[in-house]
Design a protein around this motif. Sequence first.
Motif, short mmCIF file in Angstrom:
data_model
loop_
_atom_site.label_atom_id
_atom_site.label_comp_id
_atom_site.label_asym_id
_atom_site.label_seq_id
_atom_site.Cartn_x
_atom_site.Cartn_y
_atom_site.Cartn_z
N ARG A 124 15.01 21.09 -42.21
CA ARG A 124 14.65 21.39 -41.79
C ARG A 124 14.09 20.24 -40.46
O ARG A 124 13.17 19.76 -40.08
CB ARG A 124 13.89 22.63 -41.65
N LYS A 125 14.09 19.02 -41.11
CA LYS A 125 13.94 17.40 -40.86
C LYS A 125 15.25 16.91 -40.05
O LYS A 125 16.07 16.79 -41.11
CB LYS A 125 13.29 17.05 -42.10
N THR A 126 14.85 15.85 -39.70
CA THR A 126 15.78 15.39 -39.10
C THR A 126 15.70 13.82 -38.65
O THR A 126 13.95 13.74 -38.80
CB THR A 126 16.17 15.76 -37.26
N ARG A 127 16.39 12.74 -38.97
CA ARG A 127 16.40 11.89 -38.70
C ARG A 127 17.95 11.31 -37.99
O ARG A 127 18.69 12.17 -38.46
CB ARG A 127 16.37 10.26 -40.68
N TYR A 128 17.86 10.30 -37.76
CA TYR A 128 19.03 9.20 -36.94
C TYR A 128 19.51 7.84 -37.28
O TYR A 128 18.25 6.93 -38.22
CB TYR A 128 18.32 9.78 -35.47
N ILE A 129 20.63 7.36 -37.87
CA ILE A 129 21.45 6.64 -38.68
C ILE A 129 22.30 5.73 -36.82
O ILE A 129 23.01 6.85 -36.36
CB ILE A 129 22.41 7.18 -38.93
N SER A 130 21.29 4.45 -36.77
CA SER A 130 22.27 3.87 -35.72
C SER A 130 23.33 3.42 -36.45
O SER A 130 23.71 3.14 -37.45
CB SER A 130 20.94 2.34 -35.37
N THR A 131 24.16 2.96 -35.39
CA THR A 131 25.28 2.56 -35.87
C THR A 131 26.14 1.39 -34.87
O THR A 131 25.01 0.96 -33.70
CB THR A 131 26.76 3.37 -34.75
N MET B 178 21.86 20.98 -55.82
CA MET B 178 20.95 20.68 -57.45
C MET B 178 20.17 19.99 -57.25
O MET B 178 19.42 20.45 -58.44
CB MET B 178 22.54 21.03 -58.65
N ASN B 179 20.15 19.15 -56.86
CA ASN B 179 19.30 17.93 -57.00
C ASN B 179 18.28 17.90 -55.68
O ASN B 179 18.57 18.76 -54.31
CB ASN B 179 19.85 16.75 -56.90
N ASP B 180 17.44 17.74 -55.88
CA ASP B 180 16.10 18.10 -54.41
C ASP B 180 15.62 16.97 -54.39
O ASP B 180 14.35 15.97 -54.69
CB ASP B 180 14.61 18.83 -55.55
N ILE B 181 16.03 16.24 -53.28
CA ILE B 181 16.33 14.73 -52.42
C ILE B 181 15.68 15.50 -51.49
O ILE B 181 16.10 15.61 -50.68
CB ILE B 181 17.52 13.80 -52.29
N ASP B 182 14.61 14.02 -51.07
CA ASP B 182 14.21 13.81 -49.60
C ASP B 182 14.69 13.75 -48.58
O ASP B 182 16.27 12.40 -49.38
CB ASP B 182 12.59 13.91 -49.45
N ILE B 183 15.06 13.08 -46.97
CA ILE B 183 15.96 13.36 -46.54
C ILE B 183 15.49 11.94 -46.92
O ILE B 183 17.26 11.17 -45.81
CB ILE B 183 16.52 14.15 -44.94
N ASP B 184 14.62 11.09 -46.25
CA ASP B 184 14.50 9.03 -46.39
C ASP B 184 15.53 8.59 -47.69
O ASP B 184 15.72 7.61 -47.70
CB ASP B 184 13.24 9.03 -46.38
N THR B 185 15.93 9.53 -48.91
CA THR B 185 16.27 8.92 -49.43
C THR B 185 17.54 9.05 -49.59
O THR B 185 18.58 8.41 -49.77
CB THR B 185 15.72 9.40 -51.13
#
Length: 388
Positions: A17-24, A66-73
Amino acid sequence: MRADKTWNVLIRLTHDRKTRYISTTMYVTKKDMTASFKIKNQQILDKCDDLIRSYRKRASQLNLEMNDIDIDTIIDYLKKKDEKAGIDFIEFSRKWCSRHTEIKGIKNYMSAINSFCSFFGREKVFCNEVTVQKMKEFENHLSEKKRAQSLYCNAIMRLFSEARDCYNDEDNDIIRIKQNLSKFKPKHQNTAEKRALSEDVIRRIFSLPYLNIKVKGQQCRRDLAKDCFMLSFCLMGMNSADLYNAEEYDGEYITYCRTKTKDRRNDKAKMVVKVHPAIKHLVEKYQGKSKVFNFSERFSSMSDLNRAVNIGLKEIGKEIGVENLQYYAARHSMATIAINRVGINKYIVNDMLCHTDSAMKVTDLYIQKDYTIINDANTKLIDYILRD
């Protein structure tokens, strides 16, 4: 919307439920979008689909179920370049050049990069493709441009060495660029014969009367060129970049680190040059406020100074009958006359030019630098030129 009326295309990623943007690297204009800002340009959409598929493929390797990885990682992982293809040599080289604009010949490096791309037929060349064999083929590719054969190949060699220094860490056994180019020896162009002037021509330049013409309150380029040529010759071939940058003068000696090679030498290419009485009036004439000379106050860059001097030297060349007279002729002439006419030892002239003799590198580590020898030789050379 950017200032140029375009929009950058972003990839949106949602996780927990968190959003990030990746520029192109993609940009669209109004004609590429609907009124509600949905992209309608099919080429852009296709590229986006390809990029999203690539991101999804990489994300699947994280086993997010299976892995708890945050969105920034996750974002950092997705943006990290795939190193299997290798390091982009062209990208590294262009960035290196943009960070070293102070280097006098940086335009030659950029030209060498462009020529290297032309040789490969593409803008992306990986470091593992830059081999001794490819360098030989590149040199052959430049066979009709003799000067470029030496200039461009040496530039690529330097850039490749910088890439190795940047990406390799021998102390920690991290070697990302395995090959080296030590077995490739670029051709050397014999320019001394073309550039070196006889002592008679040097004397004629020294004795030329001034025009004393003012242009926008400053002396004309022809008179400036004469003075700079004399300064260079009498200061052991000091080039325009160092005339522009030199900061230390105690009334007798000018001390500076040679701009062209200071970053490549342990001693920072330090030079201590005694000002001969014959040119002391010129040092005073061009005395600067914060630097030895006022050229940085008169010209916005050393390239502008060099350009003005060479334009002035063209005028002088017409007066004395020397075609295409250039500023670097002072340096070549100083060395040639010192050896061939004054009889100064070749190794001393090598030091006067602030060159590095690879055969003497280890020996130099044991010897404290004494500038008296080269300054005595320089006095002998100037006295020879100024004699009646």
